[in-house]
Design an enzyme around this catalytic site. Structure first.
Site, PDB file in Angstrom:
ATOM      1  N   SER A   1       0.861  -1.178   0.000  1.00 52.62           N
ATOM      2  CA  SER A   1       0.000   0.000   0.000  1.00 52.62           C
ATOM      3  C   SER A   1       0.898   1.228   0.000  1.00 52.62           C
ATOM      4  CB  SER A   1      -0.878   0.005   1.258  1.00 52.62           C
ATOM      5  OG  SER A   1      -1.497   1.259   1.455  1.00 52.62           O
TER       6      SER A   1
ATOM      7  N   TYR B   1      -1.770  -0.940  10.706  1.00 56.11           N
ATOM      8  CA  TYR B   1      -1.899  -1.157   9.263  1.00 56.11           C
ATOM      9  C   TYR B   1      -0.668  -0.638   8.529  1.00 56.11           C
ATOM     10  CZ  TYR B   1      -3.737  -1.067   4.513  1.00 56.11           C
ATOM     11  OH  TYR B   1      -3.911  -1.259   3.160  1.00 56.11           O
TER      12      TYR B   1
END
Length: 257
Positions: free
Chosen positions: A146, A161
């Site tokens: 990401s 995350y």
């Protein structure tokens, strides 16, 4: 001219394949000619996706497994090899989304769950499929990172995350350097803001954040899942045979600012 993106005869193993990006990845690879093994722990959605892909004429099978359980993953990999003879492509897509809580409010259990799924689960799947690839010295592993693997996104809490995706980047480079000499390519895709179901829910709950995120994207619009199909095919095919340990950003220019 050689069709670099033709995957006929290849076998792909896609995790988190029952819906969302994983489902799109599986259909993209099958559409390019690959036989596909779908892996998910969401059994109802998994069987529905398998049925839909078979109805579309694709050669596909499904396996139910929790990616954090090494024995379950190894069993699924063995089933895929028994059916198709090998695994040429692993798409390490399964993961868990952002827990948008301040670090001081995050419990250790919440932290561990994200790390366990996104990092340990990716390693377990790469290890199991990697053993198959090492035997024949051929393979493509595509991890899902990401833009949060490089920056803390403005407007949300940084935490487990972001740390997990930075670890996925490190895992990608570590496996790439270990396995490149065996003709195994390990790379990752780092998406920006895509209109997946989780993100749609996230934006709906906080319209102000949607406006902020959109303002940070030079392209001026959010991406659709299909916008990752080309990058996936590139990393899964012969077009990327000399690409090792690379994390490709697909973010509409977000990281350029």
């Amino acid at each position: 001219m050689m069709n670099f993106f033709d995957l006929k005869g290849e076998v792909a193993f896609v995790t988190g394949a029952s819906k969302g990006l994983g489902k799109m990845f599986a259909n993209t690879l099958a559409g390019a000619g690959a036989k596909v093994c779908l892996l998910s722990f969401e059994e109802e959605d998994l069987l529905r996706t398998e049925r839909e892909m078979k109805d579309a004429g694709y050669d596909v099978m499904s396996c139910y497994a929790d990616i954090t359980d090494e024995q379950e993953v190894e069993k699924a990999v063995a089933a895929c090899v028994e059916r198709y003879g090998t695994i040429d492509i692993l798409v390490n897509n399964a993961g868990i989304g952002r827990l948008n809580k301040a670090p001081q409010d995050t419990t250790l259990r919440e932290w561990q769950k994200v790390i366990d799924i996104n990092v340990n689960g990716s390693f377990i799947c790469a290890k199991a499929a990697g053993k198959v690839m090492l035997e024949k010295q051929k393979g493509k592993i595509i991890n899902m990172s990401s833009i949060s693997g490089k920056v803390i996104n403005k407007g949300v809490h940084g935490g487990s995350y972001d740390v997990s995706k930075q670890a996925v980047d490190g895992l990608t480079r570590a496996l790439a350097t270990e396995w490149a000499k065996y003709n195994i390519n390990v790379n990752a895709i780092a998406p920006g803001y895509f209109m997946t179901d989780p993100n749609k829910e996230f934006f709906a709950a906080d319209p102000g954040f949607y406006d902020l995120a959109l303002s940070l994207i030079p392209a001026g619009h959010m991406a659709q899942p299909e916008d990752l199909a080309g990058t996936l095919l590139y990393l899964a095919s012969h077009a990327s045979d000399y690409v090792h340990g690379t994390i490709i950003q697909v973010d509409g220019g977000y990281m350029a600012w």
